[in-house]
Design a protein around this motif. Structure first.
Motif, PDB file in Angstrom:
ATOM      1  N   LYS A  67       0.830  -1.218   0.000  1.00 11.19           N
ATOM      2  CA  LYS A  67       0.000   0.000   0.000  1.00 11.19           C
ATOM      3  C   LYS A  67       0.862   1.264   0.000  1.00 11.19           C
ATOM      4  O   LYS A  67       0.677   2.162  -0.815  1.00 11.19           O
ATOM      5  CB  LYS A  67      -0.923   0.020   1.230  1.00 11.19           C
ATOM      6  CG  LYS A  67      -1.816  -1.193   1.341  1.00 11.19           C
ATOM      7  CD  LYS A  67      -2.681  -1.151   2.577  1.00 11.19           C
ATOM      8  CE  LYS A  67      -1.914  -1.224   3.883  1.00 11.19           C
ATOM      9  NZ  LYS A  67      -1.277  -2.537   4.156  1.00 11.19           N
ATOM     10  N   THR A  68       1.812   1.311   0.954  1.00  6.77           N
ATOM     11  CA  THR A  68       2.642   2.514   1.079  1.00  6.77           C
ATOM     12  C   THR A  68       3.460   2.739  -0.184  1.00  6.77           C
ATOM     13  O   THR A  68       3.587   3.867  -0.663  1.00  6.77           O
ATOM     14  CB  THR A  68       3.586   2.383   2.303  1.00  6.77           C
ATOM     15  OG1 THR A  68       2.785   2.037   3.425  1.00  6.77           O
ATOM     16  CG2 THR A  68       4.325   3.666   2.572  1.00  6.77           C
ATOM     17  N   THR A  69       3.997   1.652  -0.740  1.00  5.31           N
ATOM     18  CA  THR A  69       4.799   1.782  -1.962  1.00  5.31           C
ATOM     19  C   THR A  69       3.932   2.320  -3.100  1.00  5.31           C
ATOM     20  O   THR A  69       4.369   3.179  -3.875  1.00  5.31           O
ATOM     21  CB  THR A  69       5.409   0.414  -2.345  1.00  5.31           C
ATOM     22  OG1 THR A  69       6.084  -0.106  -1.196  1.00  5.31           O
ATOM     23  CG2 THR A  69       6.392   0.541  -3.488  1.00  5.31           C
TER      24      THR A  69
HETATM   25  N1  ATP Z   1      12.684   0.882   1.283  1.00 11.62           N
HETATM   26  C1  ATP Z   1      12.468  -0.418   1.286  1.00 11.62           C
HETATM   27  N2  ATP Z   1      13.491  -1.298   1.196  1.00 11.62           N
HETATM   28  C2  ATP Z   1      13.279  -2.630   1.175  1.00 11.62           C
HETATM   29  N3  ATP Z   1      12.060  -3.206   1.241  1.00 11.62           N
HETATM   30  C3  ATP Z   1      10.993  -2.387   1.331  1.00 11.62           C
HETATM   31  C4  ATP Z   1      11.138  -0.960   1.362  1.00 11.62           C
HETATM   32  N4  ATP Z   1       9.905  -0.409   1.453  1.00 11.62           N
HETATM   33  C5  ATP Z   1       9.029  -1.445   1.488  1.00 11.62           C
HETATM   34  N5  ATP Z   1       9.676  -2.624   1.407  1.00 11.62           N
HETATM   35  C6  ATP Z   1       9.071  -3.971   1.396  1.00 11.62           C
HETATM   36  O1  ATP Z   1       8.083  -3.986   0.369  1.00 11.62           O
HETATM   37  C7  ATP Z   1       6.917  -4.697   0.802  1.00 11.62           C
HETATM   38  C8  ATP Z   1       5.695  -3.778   0.723  1.00 11.62           C
HETATM   39  O2  ATP Z   1       5.845  -2.762   1.697  1.00 11.62           O
HETATM   40  P1  ATP Z   1       4.791  -1.565   1.900  1.00 11.62           P
HETATM   41  O3  ATP Z   1       5.350  -0.689   2.967  1.00 11.62           O
HETATM   42  O4  ATP Z   1       4.472  -0.955   0.587  1.00 11.62           O
HETATM   43  O5  ATP Z   1       3.529  -2.385   2.426  1.00 11.62           O
HETATM   44  P2  ATP Z   1       2.220  -1.853   3.185  1.00 11.62           P
HETATM   45  O6  ATP Z   1       1.076  -2.535   2.543  1.00 11.62           O
HETATM   46  O7  ATP Z   1       2.204  -0.354   3.202  1.00 11.62           O
HETATM   47  O8  ATP Z   1       2.424  -2.428   4.645  1.00 11.62           O
HETATM   48  P3  ATP Z   1       1.938  -1.839   6.096  1.00 11.62           P
HETATM   49  O9  ATP Z   1       0.450  -2.040   6.182  1.00 11.62           O
HETATM   50  O10 ATP Z   1       2.667  -2.706   7.042  1.00 11.62           O
HETATM   51  O11 ATP Z   1       2.348  -0.389   6.160  1.00 11.62           O
HETATM   52  C9  ATP Z   1       7.222  -5.190   2.199  1.00 11.62           C
HETATM   53  O12 ATP Z   1       7.685  -6.517   2.097  1.00 11.62           O
HETATM   54  C10 ATP Z   1       8.315  -4.261   2.684  1.00 11.62           C
HETATM   55  O13 ATP Z   1       9.146  -4.920   3.611  1.00 11.62           O
END
Ligand code: ATP
Length: 357
Positions: A57-59
């Motif tokens: 999501k965050t990505t």
């Molecule tokens: N800067 C980074 N370097 C390495 N891996 C990353 C980085 N940012 C995110 N990830 C990895 O990419 C994947 C997706 O992460 P993301 O933060 O987008 O998920 P999310 O859905 O926002 O999670 P949450 O609900 O925990 O915030 C995860 O496995 C995370 O560990």
């Protein structure tokens, strides 16, 4: 929704994401955070971006905001490619990503609004009325000249959202906007987010783990899992799909073992029984998910064959949390237990009603 203008040309969606891909690291340590994600979000709608921890999501949000450069894919805001023309694309975008932490606690409420409007290039003279309306709308008018540090957490959060809206925005991203708020403040914020979309045609993308908030304010949801989209639906349409599949049947009897076995074989029914085991009397609840149109008829036929008196047949309305858990498989094994707990609650209610009758 048709957004054709007078000449018949269709206006671009507020957000269009096509083939987004992002891998962090390389070799064995590589993590694919977002994998070929595409979607469109219409203007003036509120859309929830959901998914378990680490789903991407965050990505996705950071890629849309230009805070992360994706390996592949395009993002357009209002038809403008954010890679080609970032300044134009981001002119009317606001983001509230870290709750109350993105405002200046040493400035007053009004100074924060002026500061964030100024960042967007708006001069204080042109935004005065807008800021008065925001302060009024958020119930902050009598705190306009208070230093943010002296406000409660809920009020700080409201200042944060008001600051995001301090300039003229068309699209707003919000990460957990109601996290940690008391019920009343959370409801006020939800109403304000809904008003933004309905009254001001603002497009809102909300990321939250609180399904109650999402069900309350969102028109649609995008569900991510392992970097991929597993659902892109209207909230009501999504609930409808599941609504027609879950059934609960109550019979005024204990089930003979043969009937129980048939139901478990036919529809994998979850069977709970209350009452006196020795006398064979009591009440039995049969819950199941229909996987095809005949399942309900099959169950009724079995019950009829064993002469079991039907008391109640209902189609169960799942909430968004149930649907989310089923879609993502996240905690899927918690579902029967949640269902049983709800059945126990309903049973208690029925008993109270019957006693009162
Ligand atoms: N800067 C980074 N370097 C390495 N891996 C990353 C980085 N940012 C995110 N990830 C990895 O990419 C994947 C997706 O992460 P993301 O933060 O987008 O998920 P999310 O859905 O926002 O999670 P949450 O609900 O925990 O915030 C995860 O496995 C995370 O560990």
């Amino acid at each position: 929704m048709d957004r054709s203008d007078e000449r018949g040309a269709t206006a671009p969606p507020a957000i269009r994401v096509d083939g987004l891909h992002k891998t962090f690291g390389s070799g064995e340590a590589a993590v694919t955070a977002v994998d070929d994600v595409s979607f469109e979000i219409e203007r003036g709608t509120v859309v929830g971006l959901l998914g378990p921890n680490g789903a991407g999501k965050t990505t996705t949000i950071k890629s849309m905001l230009g805070l992360i450069v994706p390996d592949a894919g395009t993002v357009e805001i209002g038809g403008i490619d954010v890679h080609d023309r970032p300044t134009r694309a981001y002119e009317h975008i606001g983001a509230m990503l870290e709750g109350a932490r993105n405002v200046y606690w040493r400035l007053t409420v009004r100074e924060n609004l002026a500061f964030f409007a100024g960042l967007g290039g708006d001069s204080p003279e042109t935004v005065g009325d807008r800021h008065d309306a925001l302060l009024e709308g958020f119930g902050l008018a009598d705190r306009a000249d208070t230093v943010v540090n002296e406000l409660s957490r809920g009020m700080k959060q409201k200042v944060s959202l008001a600051s995001t809206l301090a300039r003229d925005v068309d699209v707003v991203f919000m990460d957990e906007p109601t996290l940690g708020l008391d019920v009343e403040t959370s409801l006020e914020l939800r109403a304000e987010i809904r008003r933004l979309a309905d009254r001001d045609d603002v497009t809102v993308v909300v990321s939250s783990h609180d399904m109650d908030v999402i069900e309350d304010i969102c028109d649609g949801v995008l569900v991510l899992q392992n970097g991929r989209i597993v659902a892109d639906e209207d909230v009501e349409a999504l609930l409808d799909v599941f609504r027609s599949r879950e059934y609960r049947i109550v019979v005024d009897a204990a089930l003979p073992t043969a009937a129980r076995n048939r139901l478990e074989d036919a529809v994998d029914a979850d069977i709970t029984r209350r009452g006196d085991r020795n006398s064979g009397r009591g009440r039995t609840t049969i819950s199941f998910t229909a996987t095809d149109g005949d399942d309900l008829y099959d169950v009724i036929t079995v019950l009829g064959r064993f002469d079991l008196p039907l008391r109640d047949v209902e189609s169960v309305t799942p909430n968004l949390e149930d649907v989310f858990l089923e879609l993502t498989g996240d905690g899927a094994d918690r579902l029967p237990e949640r269902e049983r707990e709800r059945e126990r609650e309903r049973e208690r209610e029925r008993e109270v009603t019957e006693r009162d009758d």
